[in-house]
Design an enzyme around this catalytic site. Structure first.
Site, PDB file in Angstrom:
ATOM      1  N   ASP A   1       1.367   2.787 -13.242  1.00 22.57           N
ATOM      2  CA  ASP A   1      -0.052   2.973 -13.560  1.00 22.57           C
ATOM      3  C   ASP A   1      -0.292   3.121 -15.065  1.00 22.57           C
ATOM      4  O   ASP A   1      -1.279   2.607 -15.599  1.00 22.57           O
ATOM      5  CB  ASP A   1      -0.620   4.182 -12.811  1.00 22.57           C
TER       6      ASP A   1
ATOM      7  N   ASN B   1      -2.676  -1.572  -9.042  1.00 18.55           N
ATOM      8  CA  ASN B   1      -3.350  -0.702  -8.072  1.00 18.55           C
ATOM      9  C   ASN B   1      -3.679   0.633  -8.736  1.00 18.55           C
ATOM     10  O   ASN B   1      -3.705   1.671  -8.091  1.00 18.55           O
ATOM     11  CB  ASN B   1      -2.438  -0.492  -6.853  1.00 18.55           C
TER      12      ASN B   1
ATOM     13  N   ASP C   1      -4.593  15.074  -3.432  1.00 21.61           N
ATOM     14  CA  ASP C   1      -3.300  14.375  -3.466  1.00 21.61           C
ATOM     15  C   ASP C   1      -2.173  15.274  -2.992  1.00 21.61           C
ATOM     16  O   ASP C   1      -1.346  14.880  -2.170  1.00 21.61           O
ATOM     17  CB  ASP C   1      -2.997  13.874  -4.886  1.00 21.61           C
TER      18      ASP C   1
ATOM     19  N   GLU D   1      -4.626   4.595  -2.257  1.00 21.65           N
ATOM     20  CA  GLU D   1      -3.701   3.465  -2.293  1.00 21.65           C
ATOM     21  C   GLU D   1      -3.630   2.752  -0.940  1.00 21.65           C
ATOM     22  O   GLU D   1      -3.410   1.559  -0.844  1.00 21.65           O
ATOM     23  CB  GLU D   1      -2.310   3.933  -2.715  1.00 21.65           C
TER      24      GLU D   1
ATOM     25  N   HIS E   1       2.960   5.457  -3.254  1.00 23.46           N
ATOM     26  CA  HIS E   1       3.982   6.361  -3.781  1.00 23.46           C
ATOM     27  C   HIS E   1       3.998   7.713  -3.086  1.00 23.46           C
ATOM     28  O   HIS E   1       5.046   8.282  -2.813  1.00 23.46           O
ATOM     29  CB  HIS E   1       3.764   6.543  -5.284  1.00 23.46           C
ATOM     30  N   ARG E   2       2.817   8.245  -2.788  1.00 22.94           N
ATOM     31  CA  ARG E   2       2.797   9.605  -2.221  1.00 22.94           C
ATOM     32  C   ARG E   2       3.289   9.646  -0.777  1.00 22.94           C
ATOM     33  O   ARG E   2       3.861  10.641  -0.339  1.00 22.94           O
ATOM     34  CB  ARG E   2       1.400  10.217  -2.334  1.00 22.94           C
TER      35      ARG E   2
ATOM     36  N   LYS F   1       4.999   4.060  -9.090  1.00 23.68           N
ATOM     37  CA  LYS F   1       3.602   4.201  -9.527  1.00 23.68           C
ATOM     38  C   LYS F   1       3.434   5.455 -10.380  1.00 23.68           C
ATOM     39  O   LYS F   1       2.693   5.449 -11.357  1.00 23.68           O
ATOM     40  CB  LYS F   1       2.692   4.265  -8.297  1.00 23.68           C
TER      41      LYS F   1
END
Ligand code: DC
Length: 640
Positions: free
Chosen positions: A49, A92, A315, A343, A386-387, A411
């Protein structure tokens, strides 16, 4: 597809220096670019990112110099973007797309902004509507309300009051606020609807203040950028560690004993996600904090379920959903509607993947409810998010699991899984490889029993595959056909026997015919791939002893002890002969010897996972040893 197989974890403890915050990194980069003067940005996050943002700034003619490590120098343009016509690809990265849209729309140039397919599914209409109120000329190049966008020089009417929705993404408000100083006049933004993810607005306001623009605010409803506001470089800016990234390590400490300490964020952080530590404390975790560090340890009698409004930590709350797998009772996470436009649709993705592990999950438009269960191995899909990849790593405390496409963590946290491995202790493996009839099966089973470990007879999986293929009428040379059988193999293991489709197989898989078939199907690469995760799924607590041909080389390359167990072909043929006679089979010694020699040649000569002694394996020749002596030797090595 790439994957990462995680063994079951036993414990977690240690210290992690966090990578820079994504949210702060991309805000600082943009404001440094828009400011007057040069800014040295230290501890910037190195990730996809931020790379997208750095590339975009370079394309726009901003001076960007890598000073080495995580340090960069940005030469600000004082609000006048040098390149007036450009096409930007922003991947993204929402934290690049939204603020750049706002800044470029007000800067006045001709720009096309694009991203990956998922970026084109993430709404941006509310931000565009806000910018149009100021006279910005923005066209949708695809679907109405979504990227890609075409920005053209508009008739920007500075000042006044504009309204923006706050209930879809706080990044719209962030984008507008950061861009408004470019107009030079006072402007007020009114938020329509309940503002979500408020802590991210705090980060925006704090970062703007660092660059000299102080926004006047009335609660969460009205924000005014005063007339004459302009960005000035503060000289050097240090980026805080990422508080969302901290959540995984704090949760590891809370589940796996701890303490796990994260450095780079703490009590003085401007990131809302540090409040994750409070949520974890509500679950019973023991939390300590300092100005720029936090640490978490497990409570004496386990974590407790919570019912939590997560609007303030959208998040980090994902980490609570997997931590909930280890809490007593049902956890409910509320007010998380924004998960649906991230995402991926994170509520749907979480529910699907948690269910694969065996948890009971209920989902609604803006909540998720997780009831833990005994976890079972599963391959977790990560949706280019990613998370999802990072938070599911916690589930390894309950079961071995596979993470598909693990590189998506790049990311925000490219070396996440290395750091994860550094603070966790996995269930150990003792890998015992060797040729047929070397006695490794007997030795391995006894070592496992002595240590209280699980036992994997990997040869049996190849034998069962050969048997199942034969029963299904699939030729042993048919690689695709046999691989499909291996992938769908319905086997279960009990103390005394193995079952194929629920029926005990007994000695059927030990016949010479099936031995030959096993050796043949084991040489097929697709069959070995199909059986890989099934074998790794045996790597449970408190430990595993696995025997076969490639335990130490392929299946468990990180085994804590690797043994290459062998004996002369003559000794092995004689043992096999005795075994068969005892079991009432007929046998012929010279034929057995020849057969063993042929099988050895095939197992060692094949192109994929050939039988051989690994450089880090210890040799155990059992030609003149009793079983007890061989077992004692392995146990002694395992204690060393
Ligand atoms: O160990 P065993 O004799 O039961 O193995 C049966 C066959 O499977 C043998 O020909 C080798 C093969 N095998 C293998 O290729 N890799 C393993 N890890 C285990 C067995």
């Amino acid at each position: 597809m790439e994957f990462l197989d995680l063994p079951q974890l036993l414990s977690a403890a240690g210290t992690v220096r966090l990578p820079g915050s994504k949210s702060i990194s991309n805000r600082v980069l943009l404001l440094a670019a828009l400011a007057e003067g040069e800014t040295e940005v230290r501890d910037l996050l190195a990730s996809d990112d931020t790379e997208r943002m750095l590339e975009a700034l370079q394309t726009l003619g901003i001076g960007v110099v890598h000073l080495g490590g995580e340090n960069w120098r940005i030469s600000g343009c004082g609000g006048r973007i040098p390149v007036r016509r450009a096409e930007l690809f922003l991947g993204n990265a929402g934290t690049a797309f939204r603020p750049l849209t706002a800044a470029l729309a007000l800067a006045g140039g001709d720009y096309v902004l694009k991203g990956v397919a998922r970026m084109h599914e993430r709404p941006i209409g509310d931000l565009v509507d806000g910018l149009r109120q100021l006279g910005a000329d923005i066209a949708y190049l695809g679907n109405e309300g979504y990227p890609p966008l075409h920005l053209k020089p508009g008739n920007i009417r500075p000042g006044g009051v504009l309204r923006v929705r706050g209930d879809v993404s706080s990044q719209f408000l962030t984008g507008l606020l950061m861009a408004l100083p470019l107009t030079g006049e006072a402007a007020t933004v009114e938020v329509v609807g309940e503002l979500i993810s408020k802590p991210y607005i705090e980060i925006t306001l704090a970062t703007m203040a660092r660059f000299g623009v102080v926004v006047q605010r009335e609660g969460w409803q009205r924000f005014t950028v005063p007339a004459g506001s302009r960005y000035l470089s503060p000289g050097t800016v240090y980026v805080e560690g990422d508080a969302s990234s901290a959540s995984y390590f704090l949760a590891l400490g809370a589940i796996g004993g701890g303490p796990v300490r994260v450095e780079g964020v703490g009590r003085d952080s401007i990131q809302g996600d540090v409040k994750f530590a409070e949520a974890l404390a509500r679950m019973g975790a023991r939390i300590e904090t300092g100005p720029n560090w936090m640490a978490a340890s497990a409570p004496a009698d386990g974590l407790l379920a919570v019912d939590l409004d997560c609007n303030h930590i959208p998040d980090a709350a994902m980490t609570l959903a997997t931590a909930a797998l280890f809490a007593k009772g049902t956890t409910t996470l509320r007010n998380i509607a924004s998960w649906r436009v991230k995402e991926t649709d994170r509520i749907a993705a979480m529910a699907t993947e948690l269910r694969k592990l065996g948890a009971e999950v209920e989902e609604g438009t803006d909540f998720i409810r997780v009831t833990p269960a005994a976890l079972r191995p599963a391959a977790i899909d990560t949706y280019d998010d990613h998370r999802i990849a990072m938070c599911f790593s916690l589930a390894a405390f309950g079961t071995p699991l596979r993470i598909n496409d693990p590189q998506c963590v790049a990311k925000t946290f490219p070396d996440y899984f290395d750091r994860f491995a550094a603070v966790t202790r996995a269930a150990p493996v003792i890998a015992i490889d060797g040729p047929s009839a070397s006695g490794k099966g007997t030795v391995a089973a006894r070592v496992a029993a002595a240590l209280g470990y699980a036992y994997l007879d990997s040869g049996a999986l190849y034998r069962l595959t050969a048997l199942a293929a034969q029963r299904a009428g699939v030729d042993w040379a048919d690689e695709k056909g046999v691989a499909a059988i291996a992938a769908g193999l319905d086997v279960s293991f009990s103390e005394s026997d193995m079952c194929l489709e629920g029926v005990p197989v007994g000695d059927t898989i030990r016949s010479e015919e099936i031995s030959a078939g096993a050796s043949q199907v084991a040489a097929l690469p697709a069959v070995r791939t199909a059986l890989l995760f099934r074998q790794r799924a045996f790597n449970t607590a408190p430990g595993l002893v696995g025997d076969g041909r490639d335990m130490g080389s392929v299946v468990f390359p990180r085994a804590k002890l690797k043994v290459f167990l062998t004996a002369t072909a003559e000794a092995r043929a004689e043992r096999r002969y005795k075994q068969l006679i005892e079991k009432g089979f007929s046998a012929n010694l010279p034929a057995l010897l020849l057969d063993l020699q042929q099988r050895d040649a095939r197992d060692s000569g094949r192109g994929v996972a050939p039988l051989r002694q690994e450089a880090d394996a210890r040799l155990l020749d059992t030609t003149s040893l009793t079983i007890e002596e061989a077992v004692d030797r392995v146990l002694q090595w395992s204690r060393e």
